[in-house]
Design an enzyme around this catalytic site. Sequence first.
Site, mmCIF file in Angstrom:
data_model
loop_
_atom_site.group_PDB
_atom_site.id
_atom_site.type_symbol
_atom_site.label_atom_id
_atom_site.label_comp_id
_atom_site.label_asym_id
_atom_site.label_seq_id
_atom_site.Cartn_x
_atom_site.Cartn_y
_atom_site.Cartn_z
ATOM 1 C CB SER A 16 39.020 33.980 28.380
ATOM 2 O OG SER A 16 39.244 35.201 29.070
ATOM 3 C CG HIS A 41 38.769 31.120 31.635
ATOM 4 N ND1 HIS A 41 39.257 30.143 32.477
ATOM 5 C CD2 HIS A 41 39.703 32.101 31.622
ATOM 6 C CE1 HIS A 41 40.444 30.517 32.944
ATOM 7 N NE2 HIS A 41 40.738 31.716 32.456
ATOM 8 C CG ASP A 43 40.781 35.403 32.554
ATOM 9 O OD1 ASP A 43 41.364 34.478 33.142
ATOM 10 O OD2 ASP A 43 40.560 35.401 31.328
ATOM 11 C CG MET A 45 43.361 39.903 35.527
ATOM 12 S SD MET A 45 44.055 40.518 33.995
ATOM 13 C CE MET A 45 43.791 39.092 32.936
ATOM 14 C CG HIS A 74 42.609 32.260 35.824
ATOM 15 N ND1 HIS A 74 43.237 32.552 34.617
ATOM 16 C CD2 HIS A 74 43.608 32.146 36.741
ATOM 17 C CE1 HIS A 74 44.537 32.602 34.813
ATOM 18 N NE2 HIS A 74 44.793 32.379 36.083
ATOM 19 C CG MET A 76 45.351 35.656 37.025
ATOM 20 S SD MET A 76 45.120 36.159 35.299
ATOM 21 C CE MET A 76 43.348 36.033 35.185
ATOM 22 C CG MET A 145 48.902 30.774 33.723
ATOM 23 S SD MET A 145 47.227 31.114 33.153
ATOM 24 C CE MET A 145 47.492 32.497 32.040
ATOM 25 C CG ASP A 187 44.122 30.984 30.531
ATOM 26 O OD1 ASP A 187 43.872 31.565 29.453
ATOM 27 O OD2 ASP A 187 43.828 31.461 31.649
#
Length: 237
Positions: A16, A41, A43, A45, A74, A76, A145, A187
């Site tokens: 990540s 990966h 992320d 957010m 991913h 979020m 998660m 993860d």
Amino acid sequence: MTDSPAQAPVLRLAPSILSADFARLGEEVRAIQTAGADLVHFDVMDNHYVPNLTIGPLVCEAIRPHVTIPIDVHLMVEPVDALIPLFAKAGANIITFHPEASRHVDRTLQLIKEHGCKAGLVLNPATTTDWLDHVMDKLDMILLMSVNPGFGGQKFIPSTLGKLRAVRQRIAAHQAAGGQPIWLQVDGGVKVDNIHEIVRAGADTCVAGSAVFGAPDADGGYRTVISALRRAAHPTE
Ligand code: DX5
Ligand code: ZN
């Protein structure tokens, strides 16, 4: 009688970049690819679905030319749908999202596939696996998660192991009935000292942020930790 099929035959490692040096991101993703990573990966957010703010499609587009391995986005974020075409255009290969962040989960999964990406659902530690019930045929990946989303460097939540075993069984039953393969990703808090039990519980794809990017340096350090994760995952091989 053979042994239970709980142990997945392959292990994909997905560092990540949340824990990477953002000032040198191109170099960082090239370094993890050279070190043997299988996926990047990524992320995302939004300071709404999770209490943190990270990177978006522009950064995905910027790192895309630096690697040939798939970029695993991913999300979020809430809402989800508007970002999907943007990430697909920015070079994402896999897009996962949290089902409670989408009003229409089936539609969002279809949208991801229509844009040429692999699609997956992400379940938080306290989110029920019932979300999988009517969409198994549309999933390329299920991400469990093992921390609450929002931050790198948190501790692995042990109840994820039972959930991994249950979802691994569901995937096995789905495939035994003629269904498509589905990757099972975990993860949060994955380290050299717990990856063995995580893989034994059924994960075939492991995200590792602080474990990889916390290694001392990009030349050799990342390769050492990625090899150590692989050896620890399957110690007898
Ligand atoms: C958490 C992120 C994870 C995180 C993992 O919300 O989704 O991908 O970066 O970091 P570590 O491996 O440090 O727990
Ligand atoms: Zn993640």
